[in-house]
Design a protein around this motif. Structure first.
Motif, short mmCIF file in Angstrom:
data_model
loop_
_atom_site.label_atom_id
_atom_site.label_comp_id
_atom_site.label_asym_id
_atom_site.label_seq_id
_atom_site.Cartn_x
_atom_site.Cartn_y
_atom_site.Cartn_z
N GLU A 30 32.94 -32.39 -27.01
CA GLU A 30 32.43 -33.73 -27.27
C GLU A 30 31.18 -33.91 -26.43
OE1 GLU A 30 31.81 -37.91 -26.80
OE2 GLU A 30 32.73 -36.75 -25.20
N ASP A 31 30.21 -34.65 -26.95
CA ASP A 31 28.90 -34.72 -26.30
C ASP A 31 28.97 -35.18 -24.84
OD1 ASP A 31 26.95 -35.76 -29.22
OD2 ASP A 31 27.62 -33.79 -28.54
N SER A 32 29.84 -36.11 -24.54
CA SER A 32 29.84 -36.69 -23.20
C SER A 32 30.37 -35.73 -22.13
CB SER A 32 30.67 -37.98 -23.17
OG SER A 32 32.03 -37.70 -23.36
N VAL A 33 30.99 -34.64 -22.53
CA VAL A 33 31.53 -33.70 -21.55
C VAL A 33 30.77 -32.38 -21.51
CG1 VAL A 33 33.81 -34.74 -21.85
CG2 VAL A 33 33.27 -32.57 -23.01
N LYS A 34 29.82 -32.21 -22.42
CA LYS A 34 29.05 -30.97 -22.44
C LYS A 34 28.33 -30.77 -21.11
CE LYS A 34 28.17 -30.61 -27.41
NZ LYS A 34 27.16 -30.72 -28.48
N GLY A 35 28.43 -29.56 -20.58
CA GLY A 35 27.80 -29.25 -19.31
C GLY A 35 28.65 -29.59 -18.11
N LYS A 55 33.73 -38.39 -13.80
CA LYS A 55 33.23 -39.77 -13.76
C LYS A 55 34.40 -40.73 -13.99
CE LYS A 55 28.92 -38.26 -15.95
NZ LYS A 55 28.00 -38.46 -17.10
N PRO A 56 34.28 -41.96 -13.54
CA PRO A 56 35.35 -42.93 -13.82
C PRO A 56 35.67 -43.06 -15.31
CG PRO A 56 33.90 -43.79 -12.13
CD PRO A 56 33.26 -42.52 -12.62
N GLU A 57 34.69 -42.90 -16.15
CA GLU A 57 34.93 -43.01 -17.59
C GLU A 57 35.69 -41.82 -18.17
OE1 GLU A 57 31.99 -43.33 -16.00
OE2 GLU A 57 30.32 -42.50 -17.20
N ASP A 58 35.94 -40.81 -17.36
CA ASP A 58 36.80 -39.70 -17.79
C ASP A 58 38.28 -40.02 -17.60
OD1 ASP A 58 34.40 -37.47 -16.34
OD2 ASP A 58 34.66 -37.91 -18.48
N THR A 59 38.57 -41.15 -16.98
CA THR A 59 39.96 -41.55 -16.75
C THR A 59 40.69 -41.72 -18.07
OG1 THR A 59 39.47 -42.62 -14.65
CG2 THR A 59 41.44 -43.36 -15.83
N ALA A 60 41.81 -41.01 -18.21
CA ALA A 60 42.57 -41.03 -19.46
C ALA A 60 43.80 -40.16 -19.30
CB ALA A 60 41.71 -40.51 -20.62
N VAL A 61 44.67 -40.24 -20.28
CA VAL A 61 45.72 -39.25 -20.42
C VAL A 61 45.14 -38.13 -21.29
CG1 VAL A 61 48.03 -38.74 -21.27
CG2 VAL A 61 47.54 -40.97 -20.24
N TYR A 62 45.26 -36.91 -20.79
CA TYR A 62 44.73 -35.75 -21.49
C TYR A 62 45.86 -34.99 -22.16
CZ TYR A 62 40.10 -36.43 -19.50
OH TYR A 62 38.87 -36.94 -19.18
N PHE A 63 45.66 -34.69 -23.43
CA PHE A 63 46.64 -33.98 -24.23
C PHE A 63 46.05 -32.67 -24.73
CE2 PHE A 63 49.47 -37.60 -24.85
CZ PHE A 63 48.63 -38.69 -24.70
N CYS A 64 46.90 -31.64 -24.79
CA CYS A 64 46.48 -30.45 -25.51
C CYS A 64 47.23 -30.41 -26.84
CB CYS A 64 46.71 -29.18 -24.71
SG CYS A 64 48.42 -28.75 -24.37
N GLN A 86 47.99 -37.30 -16.76
CA GLN A 86 47.10 -38.40 -16.40
C GLN A 86 45.98 -37.89 -15.49
OE1 GLN A 86 47.19 -41.91 -17.18
NE2 GLN A 86 45.16 -41.81 -16.23
N VAL A 87 44.77 -38.26 -15.83
CA VAL A 87 43.61 -38.00 -14.98
C VAL A 87 42.99 -39.35 -14.63
CG1 VAL A 87 41.28 -37.04 -14.87
CG2 VAL A 87 43.14 -35.73 -15.93
N THR A 88 42.88 -39.63 -13.35
CA THR A 88 42.29 -40.88 -12.90
C THR A 88 41.14 -40.57 -11.95
OG1 THR A 88 44.42 -42.00 -13.05
CG2 THR A 88 42.70 -43.09 -11.77
N VAL A 89 39.97 -41.10 -12.26
CA VAL A 89 38.78 -40.85 -11.46
C VAL A 89 38.34 -42.18 -10.86
CG1 VAL A 89 36.47 -39.89 -11.40
CG2 VAL A 89 38.15 -39.00 -13.04
N SER A 90 38.35 -42.25 -9.55
CA SER A 90 37.94 -43.49 -8.88
C SER A 90 36.47 -43.43 -8.53
CB SER A 90 38.78 -43.69 -7.61
OG SER A 90 38.53 -42.65 -6.70
N SER A 91 35.86 -44.60 -8.48
CA SER A 91 34.42 -44.67 -8.20
C SER A 91 34.14 -44.80 -6.71
CB SER A 91 33.80 -45.86 -8.93
OG SER A 91 34.46 -47.05 -8.55
#
Length: 122
Positions: free
Chosen positions: A61-66, A87-96, A117-122
């Motif tokens: 997905e474009d926002s994670v490239k690189g 980044k804080p906006e990466d906070t989410a539950v990640y599924f495979c 769960q991945v939580t990114v604090s600022s």
């Protein structure tokens, strides 16, 4: 019965790294495509990355490239998602998710894990 188990989530500060793993049981996944998705609170699930059976073809997905890198170790029946510069906006539950016999990254997947769960604090 095919099961996918994700591991590696956690709470980190912005700029940190995490590596998620997705381990399959009940099926050898060396001929299958695997994708990573995420769902943030109040948002729809979105595609993050996917990898073909031999690891040579990847999609992001474009926002994670690189920043993110997907890889796999078929000998371990495991797929990884290395996440850097979080980044804080990466906070989410990640599924495979597993797509049998190939990969069309945004098509239907056959099996899903429970998420981590991945939580990114600022």
């Amino acid at each position: 019965q095919v099961q996918l188990v994700e591991n590696g989530g956690g709470l980190v500060q912005a700029g940190a790294s995490l590596r998620l793993s997705c381990t399959a049981s009940g099926r050898a996944i060396n001929g299958d495509g695997v994708g990573w998705f995420r769902q943030a609170p109040g948002k729809e699930r979105e595609f993050v990355a996917a990898i073909g059976w031999n690891g040579r073809i990847t999609y992001y997905e474009d926002s994670v490239k690189g920043r993110f890198a997907i890889s796999r170790d078929n000998a371990k029946n495991t797929v990884y998602l290395q996440m850097n510069s979080l980044k804080p906006e990466d906070t989410a539950v990640y599924f495979c998710a597993l797509q049998m016999y190939g990969l069309a990254p945004r098509a239907k997947y056959d099996y899903w894990g429970q998420g981590t769960q991945v939580t990114v604090s600022s």
